[in-house]
Design an enzyme around this catalytic site. Structure first.
Site, PDB file in Angstrom:
ATOM      1  N   CYS A  64       0.824  -1.215   0.000  1.00  0.00           N
ATOM      2  CA  CYS A  64       0.000   0.000   0.000  1.00  0.00           C
ATOM      3  C   CYS A  64       0.854   1.259   0.000  1.00  0.00           C
ATOM      4  O   CYS A  64       1.676   1.489   0.879  1.00  0.00           O
ATOM      5  CB  CYS A  64      -0.948  -0.060   1.207  1.00  0.00           C
ATOM      6  SG  CYS A  64      -1.344   1.492   1.977  1.00  0.00           S
ATOM      7  N   CYS A  67       0.625   3.622   2.924  1.00  0.00           N
ATOM      8  CA  CYS A  67       1.309   3.104   4.116  1.00  0.00           C
ATOM      9  C   CYS A  67       2.792   3.440   4.048  1.00  0.00           C
ATOM     10  O   CYS A  67       3.406   3.799   5.044  1.00  0.00           O
ATOM     11  CB  CYS A  67       1.140   1.593   4.216  1.00  0.00           C
ATOM     12  SG  CYS A  67      -0.576   1.045   4.191  1.00  0.00           S
ATOM     13  N   CYS A 407      -9.883  -1.538 -14.666  1.00  0.00           N
ATOM     14  CA  CYS A 407      -9.431  -2.611 -13.774  1.00  0.00           C
ATOM     15  C   CYS A 407      -8.551  -3.632 -14.495  1.00  0.00           C
ATOM     16  O   CYS A 407      -8.964  -4.248 -15.487  1.00  0.00           O
ATOM     17  CB  CYS A 407     -10.669  -3.265 -13.156  1.00  0.00           C
ATOM     18  SG  CYS A 407     -10.474  -4.967 -12.663  1.00  0.00           S
ATOM     19  N   CYS A 410      -9.718  -7.227 -14.861  1.00  0.00           N
ATOM     20  CA  CYS A 410     -10.779  -7.380 -15.862  1.00  0.00           C
ATOM     21  C   CYS A 410     -10.159  -7.503 -17.249  1.00  0.00           C
ATOM     22  O   CYS A 410     -10.616  -8.285 -18.079  1.00  0.00           O
ATOM     23  CB  CYS A 410     -11.727  -6.186 -15.831  1.00  0.00           C
ATOM     24  SG  CYS A 410     -12.415  -5.850 -14.197  1.00  0.00           S
TER      25      CYS A 410
END
Ligand SMILES: *[C@@H]1O[C@H](CO)[C@@H](O)[C@H](O)[C@H]1NC(C)=O
Ligand SMILES: *[C@@H]1O[C@H](CO)[C@@H](O)[C@H](O)[C@H]1NC(C)=O
Length: 512
Positions: A64, A67, A407, A410
């Protein structure tokens, strides 16, 4: 899986929570020499927490980005706070690690990073709602570790309430004891993450003056009536009062970050949400005053009002599927997700349209792309307006993908679905289809789309299943073959089936 963005993301404030693009950017937090942040994992989390009266835990994921940005600030804050009296301990917990996940789920982690303050050996859990740079973290945590409410003894103390953009809750008492004072302290402990609490014996010290002669809860706020008094000292009653009094009559959404906490509050409210989007630099005046009148009229009746600047609202428009040529527009979203839209609204239409809405005279606005005129690729395009005809009433076995154009997973799945569709090309009972869930409203009572891609299978006779198997051609075909209804022969054997909507215009199927 790509994470479906939620309402709050568009306002740009809570982008911190969800990091979509950093999935492959794995790098562990290297344990540096003299690191002050404690590392916890499933083996020692509970034990460590139980030994602390006050401990701060960051739930993070190694991939992340937010983070990673927080890490050096968090470390710096930990180092400063380690010499605080009493010491304040900061810890981190890799919530993405398989072995740690179960524990993390008990803390209802929705995004990364999530920081929690654990008190009394972990018995009380509080959301961290402070800043994310070192000095801000230090100030916020020093306040959190201290008493929940600070006494105001002098004009100097009161000057600390000077931030014109913040909300303060002050208890005014004749003495710091008794039932009212105790309840006030209970409330302060409960809501300390959200508001600044203080208490005083002298209301005249407060910036927005006026003395009182009985125990009073005074809320100072930077909008509307500037302060409100309340006298019912039941904890629940005070909480409800604060909840309502801290929502401005009109929440302003523009690029000014000091409005963002109120925008977040607006979206967290269970009320129906009315949102008027106009171009602030062109046409604010009459719109604002008429809208405010309406907001006064509906105060306390379950509708909250937001006034948004077109210039800052691209994200919102994208999210709701609106276009700028529909502005000025008024949109209402109810708590069950229904939407109502009045595009190209004029100032004097605001009040009558809201009345029609509350009278149940306005039809919900359901977003759909236009039904495509040509639809002859192997994977068929479904839009909200064609969902009934193509999926529910077609009598076919349909595999339906909910996807987002941005995405990556996808995109990986697309050629596989193509192959699956081609393998069923001569099978009129099976259809492979896709729906762009970012441009079409998905019926939430039927489909649970939390991320992309989400795959559902509806058999010819209406059995609805979600597909959670491997995303390979073989597994998907297997699944379809196992769960499809063999409509032709099976149905013709059943006399009552002629009325079933699932078999209308059912072509006979040759099993050989
Ligand atoms: C918890 O366990 C992990 C893994 O063994 C270790 O790296 C960490 O230092 C431990 N933390 C504490 C506070 O004991
Ligand atoms: C808002 O109005 C100003 C002034 O008329 C104009 O320059 C600007 O392009 C408008 N913005 C939008 C998003 O329409």
């Amino acid at each position: 899986m790509c994470i479906a963005m939620e309402t709050r993301v568009w306002n740009g404030v809570l982008m911190i929570a969800v990091s979509l693009l950093a999935l492959f950017n794995v790098s562990a937090f290297a344990a540096e020499e003299g690191e002050k942040v404690l590392t916890l994992d499933h083996s020692n989390f509970t034990d460590t927490v139980s030994k602390h009266n006050f401990i701060v835990v960051e739930f993070y994921a190694p991939w992340c980005g937010h983070c990673k940005a927080l890490a050096p600030e968090y470390e710096k804050a930990a180092s400063i706070l380690s010499s605080h009296d009493p010491p304040i301990v900061l810890a981190k917990f890799d919530a993405n690690d398989d072995a740690n996940r179960e524990l993390a789920s008990q803390y209802e982690i929705q995004g990364f990073p999530t920081i929690k303050i654990l008190r009394n050996g972990g018995k009380n859990v509080q959301e961290y709602k402070g800043p994310r740079e070192a000095d801000g973290i230090v100030d916020y945590l020093k306040k959190q570790v201290g008493p929940p409410s600070a006494e105001i003894k002098s004009v100097e103390d009161a000057a600390n309430l000077g931030d014109e953009k913040k909300i303060y809750v002050v208890g005014v008492f004749q003495k710091f004891s008794g039932e009212e004072f105790e309840s006030f302290m209970t409330l302060a402990e409960k809501l300390r993450a959200d508001y600044d609490f203080s208490h005083t014996l002298d209301a005249k010290l407060l910036p927005r003056g006026e003395s009182v002669n009985k125990p009073t809860l005074r809320l100072l706020k930077p909008f509307d009536e500037l302060f409100v008094d309340f006298h019912d000292f039941q904890v629940d009653a005070m909480e409800k009062f604060i909840e309502e009094a801290t929502i401005p009559l009109l929440t302003i959404f523009n690029s000014d970050p000091s409005n963002h906490p109120f925008v977040n509050k607006f979206f967290e409210s269970p009320n129906a949400k009315a949102m008027l989007f106009v171009n602030f630099s062109k046409e604010l005046g009459v719109f604002q005053s008429n809208y405010k009148d309406v907001a006064v009229l509906y105060k306390g009746k379950g509708i909250s009002f937001l006034l948004g600047d077109l210039e800052a609202s691209q994200g919102a428009f994208q999210y709701f599927g609106l276009t700028e040529d529909q502005a000025p527009l008024l949109l209402i979203q109810t708590s069950d997700g229904q939407k109502y839209l009045k595009a190209n609204i004029e100032p004097d239409q605001i009040a009558p349209w809201l009345k029609d809405y509350t009278d149940g005279q306005v039809k919900p606005f359901i977003r759909s792309e236009p039904i495509p005129e040509v639809n002859n690729e192997p994977v068929k395009v479904v839009v909200t307006d064609s969902l009934q005809d193509m999926v529910f009433n077609s009598g076919k076995n349909v595999l339906l993908e909910f996807y987002a154009p941005w995405c990556g997973h996808c995109k990986q799945l697309a050629p596989i679905l193509d192959e699956v569709a081609i393998s069923f090309e001569n099978d009129a009972d099976v259809m492979i289809a896709k729906l762009d869930a970012t441009a079409n409203d998905v019926p939430v009572d039927t489909f649970d789309v939390q991320g992309y891609p989400t795959l559902y299978f509806r058999s010819a006779r209406g059995n609805l299943l979600s597909y959670d198997g491997d995303r390979t051609k073989e597994d998907i075909i297997d699944f379809i073959q196992k769960n499809r209804d063999k409509s032709a022969q099976a149905e013709s054997a059943k006399p009552e089936s002629t009325k079933s909507e699932a078999v209308k215009e059912d072509p006979p199927k040759d099993e050989l």
